[in-house]
Design a protein around this motif. Structure first.
Motif, mmCIF file in Angstrom:
data_model
loop_
_atom_site.group_PDB
_atom_site.id
_atom_site.type_symbol
_atom_site.label_atom_id
_atom_site.label_comp_id
_atom_site.label_asym_id
_atom_site.label_seq_id
_atom_site.Cartn_x
_atom_site.Cartn_y
_atom_site.Cartn_z
ATOM 1 N N PHE A 29 -14.112 1.633 -6.819
ATOM 2 C CA PHE A 29 -15.428 2.212 -7.067
ATOM 3 C C PHE A 29 -15.296 3.186 -8.234
ATOM 4 C CE2 PHE A 29 -18.784 1.860 -3.760
ATOM 5 C CZ PHE A 29 -18.235 0.843 -3.026
ATOM 6 N N PRO A 30 -16.270 3.231 -9.104
ATOM 7 C CA PRO A 30 -16.237 4.262 -10.155
ATOM 8 C C PRO A 30 -16.261 5.643 -9.507
ATOM 9 C CG PRO A 30 -17.913 2.596 -10.628
ATOM 10 C CD PRO A 30 -17.411 2.340 -9.239
ATOM 11 N N ARG A 63 -21.184 10.735 -6.014
ATOM 12 C CA ARG A 63 -22.617 10.712 -5.683
ATOM 13 C C ARG A 63 -22.821 10.352 -4.214
ATOM 14 N NH1 ARG A 63 -27.368 12.686 -5.939
ATOM 15 N NH2 ARG A 63 -29.074 11.217 -6.040
ATOM 16 N N MET A 64 -22.090 9.350 -3.719
ATOM 17 C CA MET A 64 -22.199 8.944 -2.316
ATOM 18 C C MET A 64 -21.766 10.081 -1.393
ATOM 19 S SD MET A 64 -20.931 4.939 -2.603
ATOM 20 C CE MET A 64 -19.893 5.121 -1.213
#
Length: 108
Positions: free
Chosen positions: A79-80, A86-87
């Protein structure tokens, strides 16, 4: 083969009953498990409901497996970091009870 036995269970005014522990054990089901009542010319049987595989999900998973084999190192990537941050920010402080009932018509 297991030893035959007989159990009793009372049906409530709402048509509900408790499946005795010995019967649940014999069927191999516990909390959240499903049973089915099979009624045929031989009488009534109670059986464990086996999990069904969704053909659409199964096809998708097979597609992913083939793609990963044909394109190693390209299909699955990390994942970036910005997305992870953000998550994390969006879910900070949220509590999840995996045993809690879900409201509404949901089938998992």
């Amino acid at each position: 083969m297991s030893v035959p036995f007989r159990e009793h269970s009372r049906i409530t005014a709402k048509g509900q009953t408790t499946v005795p522990k010995s019967v649940r054990q014999a069927l191999g089901v516990s909390y959240g498990g499903e049973i089915a009542f099979v009624v045929d010319e031989q009488g009534v049987r109670v059986v464990r409901v086996e999990e069904e595989t969704d053909p659409v999900i199964q096809s998708f998973l097979e597609f992913l497996a083939r793609d990963i084999q044909q394109n190693p190192g390209k299909s699955v990537v990390d994942f970036p970091e910005a997305l992870v941050e953000r998550m994390t920010a969006l879910t900070r402080g949220a509590t999840v009870d995996l045993d809690e009932e879900i409201d509404g018509p949901v089938a998992l």
